[in-house]
Design an enzyme around this catalytic site. Structure first.
Site, PDB file in Angstrom:
ATOM      1  N   GLU A 165       0.813  -1.227   0.000  1.00  0.00           N
ATOM      2  CA  GLU A 165       0.000   0.000   0.000  1.00  0.00           C
ATOM      3  C   GLU A 165       0.847   1.279   0.000  1.00  0.00           C
ATOM      4  OE1 GLU A 165      -1.578  -2.715   0.583  1.00  0.00           O
ATOM      5  OE2 GLU A 165      -3.598  -2.287  -0.128  1.00  0.00           O
ATOM      6  N   TYR A 167       3.391   2.005   1.930  1.00  0.00           N
ATOM      7  CA  TYR A 167       3.974   2.379   3.218  1.00  0.00           C
ATOM      8  C   TYR A 167       5.494   2.139   3.209  1.00  0.00           C
ATOM      9  CZ  TYR A 167      -0.718   2.954   5.192  1.00  0.00           C
ATOM     10  OH  TYR A 167      -1.996   3.394   5.454  1.00  0.00           O
ATOM     11  N   ARG A 215       2.407  -8.748   4.247  1.00  0.00           N
ATOM     12  CA  ARG A 215       1.497  -8.178   3.237  1.00  0.00           C
ATOM     13  C   ARG A 215       2.343  -7.624   2.109  1.00  0.00           C
ATOM     14  NH1 ARG A 215      -3.428  -4.758   4.438  1.00  0.00           N
ATOM     15  NH2 ARG A 215      -4.314  -4.359   2.391  1.00  0.00           N
ATOM     16  N   HIS A 253      -1.433   3.899  -1.719  1.00  0.00           N
ATOM     17  CA  HIS A 253      -2.515   4.838  -1.397  1.00  0.00           C
ATOM     18  C   HIS A 253      -2.552   6.017  -2.362  1.00  0.00           C
ATOM     19  CE1 HIS A 253      -4.096   2.742   1.917  1.00  0.00           C
ATOM     20  NE2 HIS A 253      -3.139   2.995   2.780  1.00  0.00           N
ATOM     21  N   GLN A 340     -18.184   5.374   3.573  1.00  0.00           N
ATOM     22  CA  GLN A 340     -18.722   6.592   4.187  1.00  0.00           C
ATOM     23  C   GLN A 340     -18.525   6.680   5.698  1.00  0.00           C
ATOM     24  OE1 GLN A 340     -22.266   6.582   1.161  1.00  0.00           O
ATOM     25  NE2 GLN A 340     -22.645   8.187   2.629  1.00  0.00           N
TER      26      GLN A 340
HETATM   27  P1  NAP Z   1     -26.724  18.270  -2.123  1.00  0.00           P
HETATM   28  O1  NAP Z   1     -25.537  17.410  -2.007  1.00  0.00           O
HETATM   29  O2  NAP Z   1     -27.095  19.152  -1.009  1.00  0.00           O
HETATM   30  O3  NAP Z   1     -26.545  19.099  -3.458  1.00  0.00           O
HETATM   31  C1  NAP Z   1     -27.508  19.995  -3.884  1.00  0.00           C
HETATM   32  C2  NAP Z   1     -27.003  20.739  -5.112  1.00  0.00           C
HETATM   33  O4  NAP Z   1     -28.010  21.603  -5.543  1.00  0.00           O
HETATM   34  C3  NAP Z   1     -25.774  21.538  -4.868  1.00  0.00           C
HETATM   35  O5  NAP Z   1     -24.906  21.383  -5.965  1.00  0.00           O
HETATM   36  C4  NAP Z   1     -26.280  22.965  -4.768  1.00  0.00           C
HETATM   37  O6  NAP Z   1     -25.269  23.769  -5.297  1.00  0.00           O
HETATM   38  C5  NAP Z   1     -27.523  22.951  -5.620  1.00  0.00           C
HETATM   39  N1  NAP Z   1     -28.607  23.808  -5.139  1.00  0.00           N
HETATM   40  C6  NAP Z   1     -29.011  24.003  -3.872  1.00  0.00           C
HETATM   41  N2  NAP Z   1     -30.051  24.844  -3.845  1.00  0.00           N
HETATM   42  C7  NAP Z   1     -30.303  25.209  -5.113  1.00  0.00           C
HETATM   43  C8  NAP Z   1     -31.263  26.046  -5.716  1.00  0.00           C
HETATM   44  N3  NAP Z   1     -32.168  26.700  -4.999  1.00  0.00           N
HETATM   45  N4  NAP Z   1     -31.236  26.198  -7.038  1.00  0.00           N
HETATM   46  C9  NAP Z   1     -30.324  25.530  -7.782  1.00  0.00           C
HETATM   47  N5  NAP Z   1     -29.402  24.724  -7.267  1.00  0.00           N
HETATM   48  C10 NAP Z   1     -29.397  24.547  -5.942  1.00  0.00           C
HETATM   49  O7  NAP Z   1     -28.010  17.393  -2.389  1.00  0.00           O
HETATM   50  P2  NAP Z   1     -28.248  16.151  -3.343  1.00  0.00           P
HETATM   51  O8  NAP Z   1     -27.342  16.120  -4.500  1.00  0.00           O
HETATM   52  O9  NAP Z   1     -29.703  16.186  -3.584  1.00  0.00           O
HETATM   53  O10 NAP Z   1     -27.932  14.946  -2.432  1.00  0.00           O
HETATM   54  C11 NAP Z   1     -28.699  14.709  -1.279  1.00  0.00           C
HETATM   55  C12 NAP Z   1     -27.898  13.973  -0.283  1.00  0.00           C
HETATM   56  O11 NAP Z   1     -27.678  12.655  -0.733  1.00  0.00           O
HETATM   57  C13 NAP Z   1     -26.554  14.632  -0.099  1.00  0.00           C
HETATM   58  O12 NAP Z   1     -26.431  15.098   1.195  1.00  0.00           O
HETATM   59  C14 NAP Z   1     -25.580  13.586  -0.390  1.00  0.00           C
HETATM   60  O13 NAP Z   1     -24.676  13.427   0.701  1.00  0.00           O
HETATM   61  C15 NAP Z   1     -26.382  12.298  -0.513  1.00  0.00           C
HETATM   62  N6  NAP Z   1     -25.822  11.546  -1.628  1.00  0.00           N
HETATM   63  C16 NAP Z   1     -24.583  11.077  -1.495  1.00  0.00           C
HETATM   64  C17 NAP Z   1     -24.012  10.410  -2.524  1.00  0.00           C
HETATM   65  C18 NAP Z   1     -22.635   9.866  -2.361  1.00  0.00           C
HETATM   66  O14 NAP Z   1     -22.009   9.570  -3.327  1.00  0.00           O
HETATM   67  N7  NAP Z   1     -22.141   9.688  -1.161  1.00  0.00           N
HETATM   68  C19 NAP Z   1     -24.676  10.243  -3.704  1.00  0.00           C
HETATM   69  C20 NAP Z   1     -25.959  10.745  -3.829  1.00  0.00           C
HETATM   70  C21 NAP Z   1     -26.511  11.422  -2.785  1.00  0.00           C
HETATM   71  P3  NAP Z   1     -25.309  25.365  -5.361  1.00  0.00           P
HETATM   72  O15 NAP Z   1     -26.051  25.797  -4.144  1.00  0.00           O
HETATM   73  O16 NAP Z   1     -23.872  25.774  -5.403  1.00  0.00           O
HETATM   74  O17 NAP Z   1     -25.978  25.663  -6.629  1.00  0.00           O
HETATM   75 FE1  SF4 Z   2     -17.488   0.972   5.325  1.00  0.00          FE
HETATM   76 FE2  SF4 Z   2     -19.820   0.040   6.167  1.00  0.00          FE
HETATM   77 FE3  SF4 Z   2     -19.680   1.371   3.856  1.00  0.00          FE
HETATM   78 FE4  SF4 Z   2     -18.696  -1.113   4.127  1.00  0.00          FE
HETATM   79  S1  SF4 Z   2     -20.834  -0.489   4.253  1.00  0.00           S
HETATM   80  S2  SF4 Z   2     -17.689   0.603   3.161  1.00  0.00           S
HETATM   81  S3  SF4 Z   2     -17.884  -1.026   6.188  1.00  0.00           S
HETATM   82  S4  SF4 Z   2     -19.265   2.198   5.878  1.00  0.00           S
END
Ligand code: NAP
Ligand code: SF4
Length: 675
Positions: A165, A167, A215, A253, A340
């Site tokens: 990795e 290290y 490893r 990494h 996450q």
């Molecule tokens: P978000 O992450 O809060 O993004 C919302 C987007 O909309 C931002 O780009 C924001 O950018 C824009 N926005 C906000 N208000 C706006 C408005 N009034 N008019 C136009 N644009 C606006 O929300 P999301 O994409 O709906 O996701 C929801 C949640 O799901 C998130 O918290 C995220 O963590 C989760 N999620 C996570 C993943 C992942 O890969 N881990 C994948 C999908 C969803 P600006 O304000 O700069 O325009």
């Molecule tokens: Fe990590 Fe749990 Fe997501 Fe698996 S499911 S990658 S252990 S947070």
């Protein structure tokens, strides 16, 4: 008779026997640094009770300069040894075995004292390492041996010498970092002197009846990494030096190839281990993106390895092995490889947990115990928050009824599961569905619950989730404008040129979805390797294809937009954001920040830039997709409160901002644990 004969075949190591072929790979949880050793011991003991043959601890530094960060856990004092003894005693009492990983971070250490083969700063730490001289190298080797001796004293069954990795040890092996001209650098023989010396000295220090896992980096995925022949040469030398088992390391990494993220195909690097089979006589462990007993069994049956290492799956379900052995594979809570709550936490200095299992690393804190009085509980909303609350409450003996307006459980997880590279979400939905059945939860699906429906329950949990935010853009009601729900769930037709409004998690997901066509590379290892430029180490040094990544051409031309002027994707996962950004770049997605949405017309999206609204322009688009975030759906909660009831509001219905499945599941589980 087990369904998995290869997985449950014992392995005789001569002086000790492993009861099955499953190793829990090393994971840094942050528990050791908190100093609550009862909690550390319980975390490992719970996994030992769950049937895994051998566990490897998170990295323990052999000395201060080798710690991943200043103050990283080490094994230095009699008190440290006594603390570790608590862990090993409890693991042994639970019928398990445990090896301590000795991790020297070298130039990956996040501290000014870091050392390496040559003074070349790594791209993932701001601290340039000091180049070790001959005495300095001797000290590092001696410290490895001392750490191993102390590990034995603390009751461990063995150690894992972390040689991969990227290290410390890996930094000596590869010319990528090792520019030395003395007997520790130059030729390959010189560069592998360090790992060989370390394993020899560790073996001398611990005696013959102690497990030493080495490893070994089998595919470095960085320039000037090892060739296949060099890997074989090192593996043989490590065996001769006294290792008991060789484990697989994949990628440094700093490599720009994903190695464990959810978009990596299942068992996507097992071929690397398989190449080494037959070249040494010690057992070999394969690793990376193995998360079901079926995949593990197939690898072992097919001769890819002698053992399988799984790490994160043991966060998701401590009883993975016991459930597999009992033929209850469908009951295993699946690791979806999202990072996450595990790696993203580790790299943010937070305690590790698991999105799927909030009890991971909280075994002494979050107790799911039988309820003193069984209550009737209505849970409205069958997304991650509601499901977790319903399942936990039912497990405690409450009588739970689960409502959802959709005719299936899973909520927003269904949208995630449609994204190429997020196929693992399907397994999570299946697991939730099964848990609802096996825990005797009554479901009322297919109709929105009313205040009257939940009137006679002792407790009401509102997990009604979120609704898309209305961005109020002039022209957004036209036919060429869709919401992310229209695209991902209703599969409405989308044109060739697309503008996506909003670049949060969902905007990125929609861009990924719309630029892909045909089979998902995550389900096709050869296609995935081509996409990321991974090659056979026998043909190309370090496993890097000389032509680089060769992704499939984008299915559409996509422009992704946000109003903020900072770089797009900054809020994505700490350890996975770069993958999403790189992936969209490969799909030629145009990214624009700092825009104002002026209006939408048949020709596309009219935008300007900055506060002064200059540079008016049209982003030509056949379809505009709204991904502008989400707002809480509190309608039922408000109706109940107006009647004087006090429902429990969780998940997106509680707080929509930065909602993700991690928070939803954690909140649902914790609420139900105390009802
Ligand atoms: P978000 O992450 O809060 O993004 C919302 C987007 O909309 C931002 O780009 C924001 O950018 C824009 N926005 C906000 N208000 C706006 C408005 N009034 N008019 C136009 N644009 C606006 O929300 P999301 O994409 O709906 O996701 C929801 C949640 O799901 C998130 O918290 C995220 O963590 C989760 N999620 C996570 C993943 C992942 O890969 N881990 C994948 C999908 C969803 P600006 O304000 O700069 O325009
Ligand atoms: Fe990590 Fe749990 Fe997501 Fe698996 S499911 S990658 S252990 S947070």
């Amino acid at each position: 008779m087990t369904q998995y004969p290869h997985l449950f075949a014992p392995l005789d190591l001569g002086f000790t026997t492993l009861k099955n072929r499953v190793l829990m790979g090393s994971m840094h949880t942050g528990l050791e640094e908190r100093g609550d050793w009862n909690r550390v011991a319980e975390y490992y003991a719970e996994r030992a009770r769950g049937g895994v043959a051998l566990m490897v601890t998170g990295g323990i530094a052999p000395n201060n300069e080798g710690g991943v960060f200043p103050g990283a856990a080490g094994l230095y004092t009699p008190e440290d040894i006594a603390n570790h003894r608590m862990v090993t005693d409890r693991v042994h009492a639970a019928g398990g075995k445990i090896a301590m990983q000795i991790l020297h971070a070298g130039r990956y250490a996040y501290g000014p004292e870091c050392v390496s083969a040559s003074p070349i700063k790594s791209p993932i730490s701001p601290f340039p390492p000091k180049e070790l001289d001959e005495d300095g190298i001797e000290k590092q080797i001696a410290d490895f041996a001392t750490a191993a001796t102390r590990a034995r004293e603390a009751g461990y069954d063995g150690v894992e010498v972390m040689g991969s990795e990227g290290y410390f040890i890996n930094q000596f092996i590869a010319k990528h970092v090792n520019k030395r001209t003395d007997r520790w650098g130059g030729s390959y023989e010189n560069r592998i002197r360090l790992p060989i010396e370390i394993v020899k000295r560790v073996r001398d220090a611990v005696g013959p009846d102690f497990i030493i896992i080495y490893r070994l980096s089998m595919i470095d995925l960085v320039p000037d990494g090892s060739t296949f022949d060099e890997v074989v040469q090192l593996a043989r030398a490590i065996e001769d030096a006294g290792a008991t088992i060789i484990n697989t390391g994949i990628g440094w990494h700093e490599a720009r190839v994903p190695t464990i993220a959810t978009s990596v195909p299942r068992a996507g690097f097992a071929w690397v281990t398989r190449k080494l089979m037959g070249k040494v006589s010690v057992p070999i462990i394969t690793s990376n993106r193995i998360n079901t007993p079926e995949v593990a069994e197939e690898l072992l049956a097919g001769g890819a390895a002698d053992l399988v290492s799984m790490a994160r799956p043991f966060l998701a379900d401590a009883h993975f092995v016991a459930k597999a052995e009992a033929g209850k594979s469908a009951e295993i809570a699946p690791c979806i490889a999202c990072n996450q709550a595990c790696l993203d936490h580790t790299f943010s200095g937070k305690l590790t947990s698991c999105l799927v299992n909030p009890r991971a690393c909280a075994e002494t804190e979050l107790m799911i115990e039988p309820a003193t009085h069984a209550k009737t509980i209505a849970v409205v909303g069958a997304g991650p928050a509601g499901l977790s609350a319903a399942i936990t409450a039912a497990q405690r003996g409450h009588k739970v009824t689960l409502f959802d307006r959709a005719d299936r459980v899973g909520g927003q997880l269904h949208m995630a599961a449609t994204i190429p590279g997020k196929e693992e979400f399907t397994g999570l939905i299946d697991w939730f569905t099964r848990q609802v059945e096996t825990n005797g939860i009554e479901t009322r699906l297919g109709a929105a619950a009313t205040a009257g429906d939940v009137a006679n329950f002792d407790e009401v949990i509102i997990a009604t989730g979120v609704a898309p935010r209305d961005p109020q853009i002039d022209g957004q009601d036209a036919d060429n404008v869709l919401s992310y729900i229209d695209v991902l769930l209703h599969k409405k037709p989308v044109g060739d040129r697309v503008a996506i409004i909003g670049a949060g998690g969902i905007g990125f997901d929609v861009a990924e979805y719309l630029t892909h066509d045909g089979p998902s590379p995550t389900l096709d290892i050869a296609l995935w390797q081509k996409e990321w430029g991974v090659a056979d180490t026998e043909e190309h040094r370090a496993g890097l294809a000389p032509e680089g990544p060769q992704p499939e051409p984008p299915a559409r031309h996509v422009t992704l937009l946000q109003r903020k002027s900072k770089a797009l994707g900054k809020g994505l996962g700490k350890t996975t954001g770069w993958i999403h950004r790189a992936s969209l770049k490969m799909k030629e997605v145009t990214m624009q920040g700092g825009v104002n949405y002026e209006r939408i017309g048949p020709e596309g999206l009219h935008v300007t830039s900055g506060e002064t609204r200059d540079d008016p322009r049209v982003i030509a688009a056949d379809t505009i997709v709204l991904c502008a975030g989400q707002v809480s759906d509190r309608s039922l909660a408000d109706a109940l409160e107006a009647q004087g009831r006090v429902p429990h509001v969780i998940g997106g219905a509680d707080v929509a901002a930065e909602l993700d499945a991690k928070r939803a599941i954690d909140q649902g589980t914790r609420l139900a644990a105390r009802l």
